[in-house]
Design an enzyme around this catalytic site. Structure first.
Site, PDB file in Angstrom:
ATOM      1  N   ASP A  35      15.953  -2.040  16.768  1.00 55.25           N
ATOM      2  CA  ASP A  35      16.183  -2.398  15.139  1.00 55.25           C
ATOM      3  C   ASP A  35      17.612  -2.703  15.012  1.00 55.25           C
ATOM      4  OD1 ASP A  35      13.656  -1.863  14.976  1.00 55.25           O
ATOM      5  OD2 ASP A  35      14.024   0.130  14.036  1.00 55.25           O
ATOM      6  N   LEU A  85     -18.894  -9.188   1.459  1.00 54.08           N
ATOM      7  CA  LEU A  85     -19.802  -9.064   2.304  1.00 54.08           C
ATOM      8  C   LEU A  85     -21.001  -7.964   1.604  1.00 54.08           C
ATOM      9  CD1 LEU A  85     -17.877  -8.409   5.600  1.00 54.08           C
ATOM     10  CD2 LEU A  85     -19.037 -10.282   5.076  1.00 54.08           C
ATOM     11  N   GLU A 122     -15.690  -4.550  13.988  1.00 58.77           N
ATOM     12  CA  GLU A 122     -14.267  -4.572  13.636  1.00 58.77           C
ATOM     13  C   GLU A 122     -14.376  -3.490  12.369  1.00 58.77           C
ATOM     14  OE1 GLU A 122     -12.424  -8.399  12.171  1.00 58.77           O
ATOM     15  OE2 GLU A 122     -14.053  -9.316  13.404  1.00 58.77           O
ATOM     16  N   LYS A 124     -13.460  -1.960   8.699  1.00 58.73           N
ATOM     17  CA  LYS A 124     -13.376  -2.682   7.383  1.00 58.73           C
ATOM     18  C   LYS A 124     -12.128  -1.960   6.967  1.00 58.73           C
ATOM     19  CE  LYS A 124     -15.960  -3.431   3.432  1.00 58.73           C
ATOM     20  NZ  LYS A 124     -14.778  -3.010   2.365  1.00 58.73           N
ATOM     21  N   ARG A 145      -8.657 -12.979  -3.516  1.00 63.74           N
ATOM     22  CA  ARG A 145     -10.281 -13.497  -3.271  1.00 63.74           C
ATOM     23  C   ARG A 145     -10.583 -13.749  -4.635  1.00 63.74           C
ATOM     24  NH1 ARG A 145     -14.187 -11.544  -0.092  1.00 63.74           N
ATOM     25  NH2 ARG A 145     -13.287  -9.627   0.339  1.00 63.74           N
ATOM     26  N   GLU A 182      -6.707  -8.955   5.601  1.00 58.88           N
ATOM     27  CA  GLU A 182      -6.535  -7.653   4.348  1.00 58.88           C
ATOM     28  C   GLU A 182      -5.048  -7.120   4.321  1.00 58.88           C
ATOM     29  OE1 GLU A 182      -9.588  -5.250   2.007  1.00 58.88           O
ATOM     30  OE2 GLU A 182      -9.687  -7.061   3.459  1.00 58.88           O
ATOM     31  N   LYS A 332     -21.087   0.571   5.304  1.00 59.90           N
ATOM     32  CA  LYS A 332     -20.193   1.451   4.685  1.00 59.90           C
ATOM     33  C   LYS A 332     -20.292   2.761   5.387  1.00 59.90           C
ATOM     34  CE  LYS A 332     -17.740   0.482   1.810  1.00 59.90           C
ATOM     35  NZ  LYS A 332     -17.874   0.046   0.426  1.00 59.90           N
ATOM     36  N   CYS A 426     -10.681  18.600 -32.542  1.00 51.40           N
ATOM     37  CA  CYS A 426      -9.664  18.054 -31.354  1.00 51.40           C
ATOM     38  C   CYS A 426      -8.792  18.867 -30.655  1.00 51.40           C
ATOM     39  CB  CYS A 426      -8.924  16.863 -31.996  1.00 51.40           C
ATOM     40  SG  CYS A 426      -8.153  16.061 -30.714  1.00 51.40           S
ATOM     41  N   CYS A 444     -12.478  12.119 -31.815  1.00 47.21           N
ATOM     42  CA  CYS A 444     -11.374  12.647 -32.850  1.00 47.21           C
ATOM     43  C   CYS A 444     -11.245  11.486 -33.956  1.00 47.21           C
ATOM     44  CB  CYS A 444     -10.052  13.061 -32.021  1.00 47.21           C
ATOM     45  SG  CYS A 444      -8.879  13.333 -33.331  1.00 47.21           S
TER      46      CYS A 444
END
EC number: 6.5.1.2
Length: 689
Positions: A35, A85, A122, A124, A145, A182, A332, A426, A444
């Protein structure tokens, strides 16, 4: 700096070294440079480009962050649609999906044998889909998208995401390369951000996906860079043909998803390493079962797996339904559930006065987060559940985001459990609560209730409305409690002195907030309309109304019939709009906002505002020195010029004001010698009002 070679050559050499190091670090996960060495070379490149600006190019590693904030994002068309999808939730859903694509294929190719069902699986990612466009190897556009056909152009923000290469790692790239992937926020960075936000009195992000989505819609790329988004690529298109690496000693156009992933990595992208070839659905199920459990060991969130036919020609033949590609699907994960106890039921008051009961739960781990609250919607929902305070309940996360109670165990109810009744007064202002006919929600009726005012101010400042950065929940609480703010218009009268009287508010934060509030005056008419918080008028309906009624005067005088004439606006919405504008308090608010210079007409979009704003700095000459708290030098210069002033590079007797930031130099001494007034950023902004 003494150079052994011409500056142009050294600059090119440094860029190649840094780009190679980034490729090894992000795409291959095999660092080739410490680094400290990277930072040293990066600083050398910065210094050389500063000395020789004619050699700066858009793909230089130093140019990731360099664009000024924008006032809004442009809508752009996707050259290749970016479809979402179809979702599967069970293995039976997966079997049904396979049968559907095979049946559809048979209708197309009746004479040919059924192709093998070979898949690539893969993870998600739980993030935000991006479409990246490269022309001749250079990144030229990054878009969200959106609706799949059109998205928002967020190129300036995408350039700050370090795993996204500014130039493809290929000597002779195809003329156009479209990459899909993504953007997401790693869990460690998500928790760091929330700690920082809470320390600054801002509300924490609900989850990493919301944080990533909100970050990409930031108008200032510097904020995006600070949040450190990550990125995995998963799709590749070559709309004008070309050749990319496909394997050892192999190149061409990808014919399989396996080749796509290989090509992406060798173009310089990070690819999620946990993908697998699956010869059939049984192998897909094994992959799913493994990650259903193992996902919690990952440094990021994944909400399922993506299953794709490996054969790209087969995918292309199958095409799309109206919504989804036929050749891929998302399976899912099952929503996680947990058992806990209801300790209490509290009531929140929203910006419209709606009273929402909330279950206070014994804290429990669920989907990677600690859950201690769940919404109960309204009294009818509680009655339907037969929920008592003290009950043992099952909770799960709807969409793995919003906790909700899905089951009550009345058989385990302790003797101390008690039913809940909605309050008749309230809990905030103690005024009577009403429940309108045909509504499930109690409200209220006091428009000056502190909870309603707080909700209105938060809504006004929200991302889709005026988008005032830094106006968090705790700050709004203080402003309303101290009665510094009673309506959105009061925000524009706040002074630095008033802000400095608040807890945890320093000069820098106050200056930054005043700039954000001042900048919000440039938000266009549809956003202002949404920010007014009229019942049933969300951001979509606000846009519809603003497109039809070009000013607040037109909208305020519209009849119910006029309003219903707008496609998408029904009678209930029309009545709500008309009633809102008939309220004397709301009429007073509109007059206030107009006097303060808010955009309450389409004609006063930011592009036209500069032509109509009173030139408060007419003829004044300014010089800027040092680093300002929130404005770049170019932004400060633009602000001065917009209000009729002039900006010079050097201090002279003709200078009217010196704008002073941190690390001011000789200009400050010269101004003091000549007796020229010195002002800070806050004072400059106040002069522009």
């Amino acid at each position: 700096m003494v150079l052994k070679e011409p500056p142009a050559e050294r600059i090119q050499q440094l860029r190649r070294l840094l780009q190679r190091a980034s490729y090894a670090y992000y795409a291959l996960d095999q660092p080739i440079m410490e680094d400290e060495v990277y930072d040293q070379l990066y600083r050398e490149l910065q210094e050389l480009e500063a000395a020789y600006p004619e050699y700066i190019t858009p793909d230089s590693p130093t140019q990731r962050i360099g664009e000024a904030p924008v006032s809004q994002f442009e809508s752009v068309s996707h050259r290749i649609p970016l479809y979402s999808l179809e979702n599967a939730f069970t293995f039976a859903d997966m079997v049904a999906w396979q049968e559907r694509w095979q049946r559809y294929w048979r209708t197309l190719r009746q004479e040919e044998p059924l192709p093998p069902a070979e898949y690539v699986c893969e993870l998600k990612m739980d993030g935000v889909a991006l479409a990246l466009t490269y022309e001749n190897g250079l990144l030229v556009r990054g878009a969200t998208r959106g609706d799949g056909q059109r998205g928002e152009d967020v190129t300036s923000n995408v350039r700050t995401i370090r795993p996204i290469p500014l130039r493809l790692a290929l000597d002779n790239p195809p003329p156009v390369v479209e990459v899909r992937g993504e953007a997401f926020l790693p869990l460690e960075r998500f928790h760091q951000l929330n700690q920082e936000r809470q320390a600054q009195g801002e509300p924490p992000f609900a989850n990493p996906r919301n944080a990533a989505a909100g970050t990409l819609r930031q108008l200032d790329p510097r904020i995006v860079a600070q949040r450190q988004l990550d990125f995995f690529a998963y799709a590749l298109h070559l709309p004008e043909g070309g050749s990319v690496p496909l394997g050892e000693n192999q190149a061409g156009e990808p014919q399989s998803q396996r080749q796509v992933l290989y090509a992406l990595q060798h173009l310089g992208f990070r690819v999620n390493p946990h993908h697998a070839d699956c010869p059939d659905l049984e192998a897909v199920k094994a992959y799913y079962d493994r990650w259903q459990t193992a996902r919690h060991q990952l440094p990021y969130l994944t909400d399922g797996i993506v299953v794709k036919l490996n054969d790209l020609k087969l995918q292309q033949t199958l095409g799309f339904t109206q919504k989804f590609p036929r050749g891929s699907i998302a399976w899912k994960y099952e929503p996680e559930q947990a058992i806990t106890d209801v300790l209490a039921i509290t009531v929140q008051v929203g910006r419209t006065g709606a009273l929402t009961p909330v279950a206070e739960l014994a804290p429990v781990q669920l989907a990677g987060t600690t859950v201690s609250r769940a919404t109960l919607h309204n009294a009818d929902y509680i009655a339907e559940l037969d929920l008592h305070i003290g009950d043992k309940v099952v909770i799960h996360k709807a969409g793995e985001i919003i906790p909700e109670i899905v089951r009550v165990f009345p058989e385990l109810r302790p003797p101390t459990a008690r039913p809940f009744t909605m309050p008749t007064a309230c809990p905030e202002c103690h005024q009577p609560v009403v429940r309108p006919a045909n509504e499930a929600v109690s409200r209220c009726g006091n428009p000056r209730c502190p909870a309603i005012v707080r909700g209105q101010i938060r809504h006004w400042a929200s991302r889709d409305a005026l988008d005032i950065q830094g106006l968090g929940e705790k700050l709004v609480q203080q402003l309303v409690t101290k009665e510094l703010v009673r309506t959105p218009a009061d925000l524009y009268r706040l002074t630095a002195a008033q802000l400095l009287s608040l807890e945890r508010m320093g000069q820098k934060s106050a200056d930054k907030l005043l700039v954000a509030i001042a900048n919000s005056k440039q938000q266009p008419w549809p956003r202002v309309l949404y920010g007014l918080g009229i019942r049933h008028v969300g951001s979509v309906n606000a846009q519809l109304l603003a497109d039809r009624f070009k000013s607040v005067e037109e909208l305020a005088t519209a009849t119910v019939a006029d309003l219903c004439g707008v496609d998408g606006i029904g009678e209930e919405i029309a009545q709500a709009v008309q009633e809102w504008f008939q309220d004397p308090d709301h009429q007073s608010l509109i007059a206030d906002l107009q006097a303060l210079g808010l955009q309450l007409a389409a004609a006063l979009h930011p592009a036209q505002k500069a032509l109509t704003t009173e030139k408060s700095l007419n003829g004044k000459r300014f010089v800027i020195t040092g680093t300002l708290p929130t404005l770049t030098r170019e932004q400060a210069k633009a602000l001065i010029q917009k209000h009729g002033g002039h900006v010079s590079e050097s201090v002279s007797r003709q200078t009217d004001y010196l704008v002073v930031g941190e690390k001011a130099g000789s200009k400050l001494r010269r101004a003091q010698e000549l007796g020229i007034p010195c002002i800070n950023e806050t004072e400059l902004i106040q002069m522009c009002r």
